[in-house]
Design a protein around this motif. Structure first.
Motif, PDB file in Angstrom:
ATOM      1  N   LYS A  20       0.830  -1.200   0.000  1.00  6.07           N
ATOM      2  CA  LYS A  20       0.000   0.000   0.000  1.00  6.07           C
ATOM      3  C   LYS A  20       0.865   1.252   0.000  1.00  6.07           C
ATOM      4  N   GLY A 310      -1.310   0.312  -8.075  1.00  5.50           N
ATOM      5  CA  GLY A 310      -2.746   0.168  -7.950  1.00  5.50           C
ATOM      6  C   GLY A 310      -3.325   1.497  -7.501  1.00  5.50           C
ATOM      7  N   THR A 311      -4.633   1.624  -7.532  1.00  2.00           N
ATOM      8  CA  THR A 311      -5.264   2.903  -7.186  1.00  2.00           C
ATOM      9  C   THR A 311      -6.425   2.670  -6.232  1.00  2.00           C
ATOM     10  N   MET A 315      -6.624  -2.888  -5.915  1.00  2.29           N
ATOM     11  CA  MET A 315      -5.291  -3.353  -5.549  1.00  2.29           C
ATOM     12  C   MET A 315      -4.956  -4.748  -6.066  1.00  2.29           C
ATOM     13  N   TYR A 331       5.589  -3.076  -6.601  1.00  3.64           N
ATOM     14  CA  TYR A 331       4.175  -2.712  -6.587  1.00  3.64           C
ATOM     15  C   TYR A 331       3.843  -1.930  -5.309  1.00  3.64           C
ATOM     16  N   SER A 333       0.316   1.050  -3.957  1.00  2.00           N
ATOM     17  CA  SER A 333      -0.977   1.594  -4.343  1.00  2.00           C
ATOM     18  C   SER A 333      -1.142   3.007  -3.814  1.00  2.00           C
TER      19      SER A 333
END
Length: 412
Positions: A20, A310-311, A315, A331, A333
């Motif tokens: 995140k 991701g947004t 996710m 990765y 988000s």
């Protein structure tokens, strides 16, 4: 930990595996869901599956991708049917990856902050300490038959959110007596744990908690920080920008949403996210679509070090796509959660970019810790189509990060 810009709770746990606020190898984050699934399978069956692949995937990033592939190939069969509910926005991917560890007999739904006028939310509860408190659920039947209910969050501090949703679930489904609560971290005090026992006795149910790390913590005082965002400035020449619309791979749900001002956004959502409910029979087709999307985007890569973003709640699908885009991919988000940044000492969040959400100009989104990693390119994955004018503030942040190429991917 970091200091949260929130009067209700002044701190935030910043996970190194969640994907995140900090960049992770996507397979590491996916394996964390399997770790929670292992705890659940052991609890359900009384037999402990071999944990070596999970330990390897969490502690050895260089071999995490291989460990995850092997875990996917040897999914467990639960001894009873399970209904998983992941909490938005932070645990949408964690809950999905935990659900995906089981071969059959399972369904998954994640809560959402979206307001969808064509549908009625079947579960409604509050996350009292959150920046955005209201949770909704749009599966027509969140729970069916005699399924055990598995609630998934990234961490529990007091457990109030869990108790809130259990009360609403019990009000609608009083025949369901077995609840499992899974989290990476469980910091409840003895007092907080007692509230779970009291609810068990009050409703005649069982609540079993599962966590990778358990302990107790307390906080006092207010953060001595003032900066709320990092100035974009003119870090470098603007990045090369490309808007990518993926082929029509994923099944869509043709409903709209309303933003906080009542404006309607008509672009469809994706069913495979779990926002509307999915079940084990859907997983094989979803896996194929993810592989096709990853192959399509992998062909676009030009650098050795790539960030996939991701947004918000979106996710899991970006994380899975990132995991199949080759070596050198990290990765994380974007998020609604506002955190104070500070470049002093070993503080966790040293950089914070803020911008209005492309889907709701009145909601601020945030992107943390991206400019020190020398990425060659970034792929930003959006679940839905958005108008260019609404997307522009986000693009203004992305193209001035000092990353050479920016790809904005419309997945739907």
């Amino acid at each position: 930990m970091a200091a949260r810009i929130n009067k209700k709770r002044a701190f935030l746990f910043v996970s190194k595996v969640l994907g995140k606020h900090l960049p992770v190898q996507p397979a590491v984050s996916l394996v964390s869901g399997f770790a929670l699934a292992l705890l659940l399978q052991r609890e359900l069956s009384g037999v402990a599956p071999d944990p070596r692949l999970i330990v390897e995937g969490l502690l050895e990033p260089a071999t995490a991708a291989d460990a995850y592939r092997k875990l996917k190939a040897q999914k467990w069969t639960p001894p009873r049917r399970l209904a998983f509910i992941g909490f938005a926005e932070t645990a949408t991917a964690l809950g999905h990856s935990m659900y995906d560890a089981f071969a059959e007999g399972c369904r998954y739904l994640h809560t959402t902050r979206e307001l969808i006028p064509e549908l009625t939310s079947t579960l409604n509860f509050e996350e009292e300490h959150s920046h955005a408190t209201a949770h909704r659920c749009y599966a027509e039947h969140p729970v069916q038959g005699q399924e055990a209910i598995v609630l998934v969050d990234d961490e529990m501090t007091t457990g109030k959110t869990v108790l809130n949703i259990i009360r609403d679930l019990y009000r609608q489904y009083p025949a369901h007596k077995n609840y499992y609560v899974a989290a990476l971290l469980d910091w409840r005090t003895e007092e907080h744990r007692a509230r779970f026992s009291e609810l068990e006795q009050e409703l005649g149910i069982t609540i079993k908690t599962l966590a990778l790390i358990k302990g107790e913590m307390s906080s006092a005082g207010d953060p001595h920080l003032s900066s709320r965002s990092t100035d974009i400035g003119q870090r470098s020449a603007p990045a090369a920008l490309e808007i990518i619309r993926l082929p029509d791979l994923f099944e869509r749900v043709s409903v709209s949403s309303l933003d906080s001002a009542g404006n309607r956004h008509a672009a469809p959502f994706l069913r495979g996210t779990g926002r509307f409910g999915i079940e084990s029979a859907d997983n094989e087709q979803l896996d194929r679509c993810i592989t096709q999307a990853a192959e399509w985007l992998r062909a676009k890569r030009t650098g050795d070090k790539t960030l996939c973003l991701g947004t918000g709640e979106f996710m899991y699908l970006p994380m899975r796509i990132a995991a199949e885009m080759g070596a050198g991919v990290h990765y994380q988000s974007t998020t609604r959660s506002p955190i104070y940044p500070s470049s002093e000492g070993a503080y966790t969040i040293w950089e914070a970019f803020r911008y209005p959400s492309p889907e709701d100009a009145n909601v601020q989104h945030h992107l943390y810790n991206v400019t020190r990693y020398d990425y060659d390119e970034v792929f930003v994955m959006l679940e839905r189509q958005v108008e260019a004018e609404q997307l522009q503030p986000f693009l203004d942040v992305l193209v001035h990060l000092g990353i050479k190429r920016v790809y904005v991917v419309m997945v739907s």
